[in-house]
Write an enzyme that holds these catalytic residues in place. Structure first.
Site, short mmCIF file in Angstrom:
data_model
loop_
_atom_site.label_atom_id
_atom_site.label_comp_id
_atom_site.label_asym_id
_atom_site.label_seq_id
_atom_site.Cartn_x
_atom_site.Cartn_y
_atom_site.Cartn_z
N THR A 1 0.85 -1.19 0.00
CA THR A 1 0.00 0.00 0.00
C THR A 1 0.89 1.24 0.00
O THR A 1 2.09 1.17 0.26
CB THR A 1 -0.92 0.01 1.22
N GLU B 1 -5.61 -4.07 -1.64
CA GLU B 1 -6.04 -5.27 -0.92
C GLU B 1 -7.08 -6.09 -1.67
O GLU B 1 -7.38 -7.24 -1.30
CB GLU B 1 -6.60 -4.89 0.46
N LYS C 1 -16.49 15.48 11.23
CA LYS C 1 -17.57 15.44 12.21
C LYS C 1 -17.65 16.79 12.89
O LYS C 1 -16.79 17.15 13.71
CB LYS C 1 -17.36 14.33 13.22
N TRP D 1 -22.09 14.59 10.49
CA TRP D 1 -21.10 14.27 9.48
C TRP D 1 -21.18 15.21 8.28
O TRP D 1 -22.26 15.58 7.82
CB TRP D 1 -21.30 12.83 8.97
#
Length: 535
Positions: free
Chosen positions: A185, A330, A424, A429
């Site tokens: 990654t 992944e 947040k 949100w």
């Protein structure tokens, strides 16, 4: 009980190669350059065999890691094929990572041999002294790799290794569950993590890429591979192309919009893909200098959310379908493609099972409204990281993707943010992705990125980092008014920063980690507009 009459034939990279060379010998691989290099699949076969046999002569055996430090070119494709087929493990090093990151990755993987491009020797010379496990370097092209001498490593010319080896393929009987390749990654939130793909997962993922719900690769296609072959196996396109008999066009190191447009025109490319920033640059190029892109039937776009204005521009101005996709290293990496709902990340492909989980670990409904973190599992979804026990990344066999969004009854995935990027504010949100998409549609902006920053009243508020188009200034008040009719008013940022360019990661995404660092250290110019945040 009725016994099956089917044989237990292992799914392996040699199986793909045998099919490619027996059935699709006339397909070709084009490496762009000052003089384009062309080779048919038939002519590629003995070179792949020579590379495998040459590596064996250098002591490479089953399970040994052979790394690449290359751009997208013929030699990289040869390594993609030869290394797994001989039973070794291909490890693609990201040439855009820093020296410390690549040193960590190569050491963690245990690389013994590295194939280095002649145009990357100077860069690799800075890295080589820190690669304790590497004993041999193969340099492609006409260069002798002189800059790599003096470090106690064996430095050889790639072409000389091939010339001294037998051209007959000798592929061992491989367990389909054995390792074929590995990628790491990008390491934007910590140390890079290794994902090891099996032969089985590679073949199954390639079949999915070739399916009509994904890319639909076939022998009728010519694929321009713009995604770096050192990043998530170039979205799996090289193996899929070998499987399908798709001719490949490889751009080497030059991904300028002029080069991309020229290759599409000259090679009559039918399918290609890349990150939104690349396709934004190509759009500007086509607007400035009209080009014939009529050969394209599909442009896949992923890596980050694709703004609606970009989808519309390709449809209306270029006449080419820009299709959004979702995936990650992944997931091998393709997980979903948006053929039916352009503004979603698409439907999950067969083989990728998904669910949404809330903060308490409970699954949320697939009703298109309930929000949760996406978790996935499947035969080409990793179940662990190489040499790195990270239980927080997995949940009872499911991979926690870190992406937040919804799933509707039709199976469409809509991602509203990365878990680490969701803002947040006052307990509610705010989607940074939606703010970015709306700002990017403003004609006075070239780019826009939104991050969350601390706020004494609301705990966190959005900061918009914008790049004005053409060097012109766009007042924050104008941009606030633009947003006011497009998002909830309390989402509209008070903090604005105009910059010349947004930093990008090694794979071309906007680097929000770097932006947060610059903000924390007072390195971003900030304009604050007190609009009285409405609730």
């Amino acid at each position: 009980m009725t016994a099956t009459t089917m044989p237990d034939a292992p799914l392996t990279v040699p199986m793909v190669l045998r099919h490619a060379f027996a059935v699709h010998a006339a397909a070709e691989v084009v490496t762009a350059g000052e003089t384009d290099r062309r080779v048919s699949f038939a002519a590629l076969q003995p070179r792949i065999a020579r590379l495998a046999n040459g590596l064996r002569a250098l002591g490479v055996g089953a399970g040994d890691r052979v790394a690449t430090y290359l751009w997208n070119n013929q030699e990289h494709l040869e390594a993609y094929a030869a290394v797994p087929a001989m039973g070794a493990v291909l490890h693609t090093l990201n040439v855009r990572l820093s020296v410390p990151q690549n040193a960590y990755v190569a050491g963690h993987a245990g690389d013994g041999v590295v194939v280095v491009g002649e145009n990357l020797v100077e860069s690799f010379a800075r890295l080589l002294p820190r690669l304790d496990t590497v004993h041999t370097v193969l340099v492609t092209g006409a260069g002798d790799g002189g800059a790599l001498d003096g470090h106690g490593r064996r430095v050889l010319r790639y072409e000389e290794v091939l010339a001294g080896a037998d051209d007959q393929p000798r592929w061992p009987a491989l367990d389909e569950r054995s390792a074929a390749a590995m990628c790491y990654t990008s390491g934007t939130t910590g140390a890079p993590k290794g994902v090891v793909y099996s032969h089985r997962s590679t073949v199954l993922h390639s079949m999915s890429v070739c399916s009509g719900n994904a890319v639909g690769m076939s022998a009728r296609d010519r694929a321009l591979v713009l995604v770096p072959m050192f990043h998530a196996n170039a979205w799996g396109w090289p193996y899929a192309a070998l499987m399908a008999g798709t001719s490949l066009v490889l751009p080497d190191r030059d991904l300028s919009p002029e080069r991309v447009v020229g290759l599409i025109e000259r090679e009559r490319v039918t399918v290609t893909g890349g990150v939104p920033t690349l396709w934004t640059d190509v759009l500007h190029q086509v607007r400035a200098r009209p080009a014939d892109l009529s050969s394209l039937r599909l442009v896949l776009c992923g890596g980050s959310a694709v703004p609606a204005w970009l989808l519309d521009a390709y449809r209306d101005e270029v006449g080419v379908p820009l299709v959004q996709a979702w995936g990650m290293t992944e997931v091998s990496p393709l997980g979903a493609v948006a053929h039916t709902e352009p503004l979603s990340q698409g439907r999950l492909l067969f083989g990728v099972e998904g669910r949404l989980v809330d903060d308490g670990g409970a699954c949320v409904p697939r009703d298109g409204a309930a929000v949760g973190e996406l978790q996935v599992r499947g035969p080409w979804v990793t179940a662990s990281y190489h040499g790195d026990a990270d239980p927080a990344a997995f949940d009872g066999g499911w991979l926690r993707t870190g992406d937040v969004g919804t799933l509707d009854p039709g199976g469409h995935l809509r991602l509203t943010d990365r878990a680490k990027d969701v803002i947040k504010s006052g307990g509610e949100w705010i989607s940074s992705v939606e703010l970015e998409n709306q700002l990017a549609a403003h004609p006075g902006l070239a780019e826009a990125v939104v991050i969350g920053v601390p706020d004494p009243r609301w705990q966190e508020r959005p900061l918009a980092v914008v790049v004005p188009a053409g060097g012109a200034e766009v007042e924050p008040a104008v941009l606030r008014a633009w947003l006011a009719d497009r998002v909830p008013r309390w989402w509209v940022p008070e903090r604005w920063s105009a910059v010349a360019a947004v930093p990008r990661t090694s794979v071309g995404k906007f680097d929000k980690v770097e932006l947060r660092r610059r903000y924390a250290e007072g390195l971003l110019p900030i304009t604050t507009v007190d609009g009285g945040t409405a609730r």
